[in-house]
Design a protein around this motif. Sequence first.
Motif, PDB file in Angstrom:
ATOM      1  N   SER A   3       0.831  -1.206   0.000  1.00 12.75           N
ATOM      2  CA  SER A   3       0.000   0.000   0.000  1.00 12.75           C
ATOM      3  C   SER A   3       0.866   1.257   0.000  1.00 12.75           C
ATOM      4  O   SER A   3       0.525   2.252  -0.648  1.00 12.75           O
ATOM      5  N   LEU A   7       1.118   4.225  -2.820  1.00 10.21           N
ATOM      6  CA  LEU A   7       0.991   5.652  -2.521  1.00 10.21           C
ATOM      7  C   LEU A   7       2.171   6.442  -3.089  1.00 10.21           C
ATOM      8  O   LEU A   7       1.996   7.537  -3.639  1.00 10.21           O
ATOM      9  N   ARG A  10       1.658   6.789  -6.805  1.00 10.92           N
ATOM     10  CA  ARG A  10       0.613   7.751  -7.144  1.00 10.92           C
ATOM     11  C   ARG A  10       1.036   9.176  -6.823  1.00 10.92           C
ATOM     12  O   ARG A  10       0.624  10.127  -7.502  1.00 10.92           O
ATOM     13  N   ALA A  21      -2.746  11.185  -2.470  1.00  2.00           N
ATOM     14  CA  ALA A  21      -1.668  10.266  -2.100  1.00  2.00           C
ATOM     15  C   ALA A  21      -0.612  10.983  -1.273  1.00  2.00           C
ATOM     16  O   ALA A  21      -0.076  10.425  -0.300  1.00  2.00           O
ATOM     17  N   ASN A  24      -1.916  11.350   2.229  1.00  5.10           N
ATOM     18  CA  ASN A  24      -1.877  10.066   2.943  1.00  5.10           C
ATOM     19  C   ASN A  24      -0.468   9.752   3.432  1.00  5.10           C
ATOM     20  O   ASN A  24      -0.280   9.263   4.553  1.00  5.10           O
TER      21      ASN A  24
END
Length: 362
Positions: A3, A7, A10, A21, A24
């Motif tokens: 994951s 991120l 992206r 992204a 995050n």
Amino acid sequence: MSSIEELLYRARPGGESAAAAIRNLLDLGAAVLDQAVMAFERDPWGSPGLAEVIRRNRSPEAVAVHLTNLTSGSLELSRFAMEAVGASGDPVAVQHLVDLLTNEEEFETHRALAASALGAHVGGDVPAVLRETVDRQAAQAVDDEDPRSLLIGAVVALAKHGDNSRSPLLLEIASHSDSAAWEEAVQGLEVAVVDGMIETLGTITRNPSPVAAVLAAKPLFLLGDVKSCETLRVMAGVDDYDVSRNAMSYMWRLLGTEPRDSGELDVARHEWDSIASTMVEGVCYRTGHPVDIPQLVEELTNNEDSWLRGQLTDEVQNRTGIDVAGALLHEQEQELAHWVDERRFVAGSLYRWGHRQEIPAG
């Protein structure tokens, strides 16, 4: 692909599509910083989104990581690590930047980056250190091949602190277009304010190099007073298409009218004469009226044109010193408007990095 790797992938290209992204990754904090740095180093020029993750990761744990990268072999990584440290507000960490700046055994490129990063730090004796650095650099003999990045970076950082006492040095450098440093000096005048800068920028517009005239337009636009606007109008009438188009673009934004083709200079002159007759010396104008910074923020947050949003983001930060790009990244438009309102900026006054300045004479 994990994951976090997804991120990072992206976030890499940056821009609005990568904003979620980036947010995050920033929420994950220092835990992902090493991975972000490794991914960034694989393609520093093609990873603007990862640069944002690095420079905006400012927790105490992240700052400890940044301190190990201040003199990285990658200048771009060093730049963003220093920016994070300078904006962190950690006085102990900032002292590392000061030590780097004042260490004459360090590479001048790293010292120049340290000077620039210190422009974001509030408090302490940073302005005094910057003044001393400028004075030492100014006293050294140089030739036209010297980019003078350390001197210019320290002068501009000092101007961000509201101190333009060393800004005349930028005029001296900008007056010599055969110098390797003139381009950076002209760009420094987007922040610094000094008497004589309008005349100097006007002289640059008559330089045979169109690059010089294109660069000179932006500081004139940001001044927005009668004399600088008139200089822009003259620039809009030159034969070089790029110079004329660039000056016209800034003129329309100052006049507050719709952009037109550079061939419609006669229309521009007519509108300019109408508005110029109402302008008062010593006032900074924007959209045909004394500049109103809260109104600029409203225009920014309501505008859907990505190019114009980028221009307004840069302008509002230049005038206020607020991290406007960071506020937009974190979807804090209302907070941004509140922060600007709290500052009580006076309409029609010239501000640079939140500091009120007098319109320069000449």
